[in-house]
Design an enzyme around this catalytic site. Structure first.
Site, PDB file in Angstrom:
ATOM      1  N   PHE A 143       0.856  -1.189   0.000  1.00  0.00           N
ATOM      2  CA  PHE A 143       0.000   0.000   0.000  1.00  0.00           C
ATOM      3  C   PHE A 143       0.890   1.237   0.000  1.00  0.00           C
ATOM      4  O   PHE A 143       1.777   1.372   0.863  1.00  0.00           O
ATOM      5  CB  PHE A 143      -0.929  -0.002   1.221  1.00  0.00           C
ATOM      6  CG  PHE A 143      -1.937  -1.111   1.191  1.00  0.00           C
ATOM      7  CD1 PHE A 143      -3.155  -0.950   0.542  1.00  0.00           C
ATOM      8  CD2 PHE A 143      -1.668  -2.334   1.789  1.00  0.00           C
ATOM      9  CE1 PHE A 143      -4.082  -1.971   0.498  1.00  0.00           C
ATOM     10  CE2 PHE A 143      -2.588  -3.364   1.757  1.00  0.00           C
ATOM     11  CZ  PHE A 143      -3.799  -3.194   1.112  1.00  0.00           C
ATOM     12  N   VAL A 146       2.640  -1.578   4.307  1.00  0.00           N
ATOM     13  CA  VAL A 146       2.433  -0.162   3.981  1.00  0.00           C
ATOM     14  C   VAL A 146       3.787   0.524   3.933  1.00  0.00           C
ATOM     15  O   VAL A 146       4.704   0.197   4.692  1.00  0.00           O
ATOM     16  CB  VAL A 146       1.514   0.554   4.999  1.00  0.00           C
ATOM     17  CG1 VAL A 146       0.124  -0.046   4.985  1.00  0.00           C
ATOM     18  CG2 VAL A 146       2.084   0.514   6.387  1.00  0.00           C
ATOM     19  N   CYS A 147       3.906   1.492   3.029  1.00  0.00           N
ATOM     20  CA  CYS A 147       5.161   2.227   2.883  1.00  0.00           C
ATOM     21  C   CYS A 147       5.349   3.158   4.081  1.00  0.00           C
ATOM     22  O   CYS A 147       4.462   3.948   4.422  1.00  0.00           O
ATOM     23  CB  CYS A 147       5.132   3.048   1.612  1.00  0.00           C
ATOM     24  SG  CYS A 147       6.505   4.206   1.509  1.00  0.00           S
ATOM     25  N   ILE A 148       6.501   3.077   4.698  1.00  0.00           N
ATOM     26  CA  ILE A 148       6.724   3.836   5.930  1.00  0.00           C
ATOM     27  C   ILE A 148       6.712   5.339   5.673  1.00  0.00           C
ATOM     28  O   ILE A 148       6.105   6.099   6.442  1.00  0.00           O
ATOM     29  CB  ILE A 148       8.039   3.385   6.618  1.00  0.00           C
ATOM     30  CG1 ILE A 148       8.179   4.081   7.966  1.00  0.00           C
ATOM     31  CG2 ILE A 148       9.253   3.643   5.746  1.00  0.00           C
ATOM     32  CD1 ILE A 148       9.252   3.482   8.840  1.00  0.00           C
ATOM     33  N   ALA A 202       3.211   6.480   4.991  1.00  0.00           N
ATOM     34  CA  ALA A 202       2.370   6.322   6.183  1.00  0.00           C
ATOM     35  C   ALA A 202       2.663   7.402   7.219  1.00  0.00           C
ATOM     36  O   ALA A 202       1.740   7.978   7.801  1.00  0.00           O
ATOM     37  CB  ALA A 202       2.572   4.929   6.787  1.00  0.00           C
TER      38      ALA A 202
END
Lengths: 117, 182
Positions: free
Chosen positions: B91, B129-131, B134
């Site tokens: 994501f 999820v991409c840090i 996010a």
């Protein structure tokens, strides 16, 4: 592997363009053969003299200027997208190759992975 | 939805027929008609397609205001039902908001977070999820909450918060990379 990033979003529509460029740079770090095709409003990302700070953003053309440092030098633009926006190559901030629809088909067909924004 | 070249839209009919044999109950509902309608490319034998494909999915749209997260879930279900495998779901952009455990969807709309979690548990999917994406959207796991001294962590535990390298590694490792733009 051959990666193509197909960028079609304008430079300051939220953070889509900036985040897509982050992904391109990481693909470059992974030593993949990365090329980028700017199409539709994505061609606007290449314009010179952007002042992203006025919109609270990093300037997208300055982010794109990092691509050659990551050995990402195969940059293409859609001829029709340029013409529709009355843009010429000397208004763009990086050297690019102009492709017609057939050229774009050939480019896409040659890839292992196509990433889009 | 845009598939990589030579992607799912080009698969031959024989693939679905072969792979659905073992799972008649699942595939009868979920077999994607777009795949089953295709014939093989000229001059290509069906044999070279008769294997399990590994997919990775990139999901870019906001779960509350775009169809992207829902479309990706339907695609993931169809992929598994057709006998293929999903290597990772990544994501990115506004898609990271799916991991926010505080979202309260209206009762008459589907609960996408719940559906993703159940589907991922059932099939041991890796949800990531991409840090960077996010963090700036306030989607924090406990480590990041502590690092940036914020009030609350809100990432549902089924999601791993990872770097962009995981997106690229998945694309390199998989047969097909599919993106669901916002």
């Amino acid at each position: 592997m051959r990666f193509l990033y197909l960028l079609r979003r304008p430079p300051y529509s939220g953070s889509l363009a900036a985040e897509a460029i982050d992904s391109i740079l990481v693909a470059g770090v992974f030593d993949q053969r990365v090329s980028v095709l700017f199409k539709d409003d994505g061609v606007l990302q290449l314009l010179k003299d952007q002042q992203g700070q006025l919109l609270g953003h990093r300037s997208v053309n300055k982010m794109l200027a990092a691509l050659p440092e990551y050995e990402i030098e195969e940059l293409f633009v859609c001829a029709r997208s340029l013409a529709e926006r009355a843009l010429s190559l000397d208004q763009l901030s990086l050297p690019v190759q102009v492709l017609d629809e057939v050229g774009q088909q050939t480019l896409i067909a040659a890839q292992n992975v196509v990433m889009n924004d | 939805m845009i598939a990589s070249p030579g992607g799912v839209a080009e698969w031959p009919k024989a693939l679905v027929l072969k792979t659905s044999e073992g799972r008649p109950s699942e595939s009868s509902n979920l077999s994607p008609s777009a795949i089953s309608m295709q014939s093989s490319p000229p001059g290509v034998s069906y044999d070279c397609y008769r294997r399990i494909m590994m997919f990775c999915l990139n999901v870019h749209g906001d779960p509350a205001s775009s169809q992207s997260v829902h479309s990706a879930l339907q695609f993931a279900k169809a992929t598994v039902a057709s006998g293929h495998e999903i290597y990772r779901v990544f994501f990115y952009h506004d898609g990271v908001r799916i991991a926010d455990c505080n979202q309260v969807p209206p009762q008459d709309e589907s609960n996408l977070l719940q559906q993703w979690i159940e589907f991922a548990e059932e099939h041991s999917l890796e949800l990531t999820v991409c840090i960077a994406a996010a963090l700036k959207r306030g989607v924090l796991n406990e480590d990041e909450r502590a690092r940036y001294e914020r009030v609350a962590a809100n990432v549902y535990p089924a999601f791993s918060v990872v770097g962009l390298g995981q997106q690229i590694e998945a694309a390199i490792s998989c047969d097909r990379t599919i993106t669901f733009p916002g």
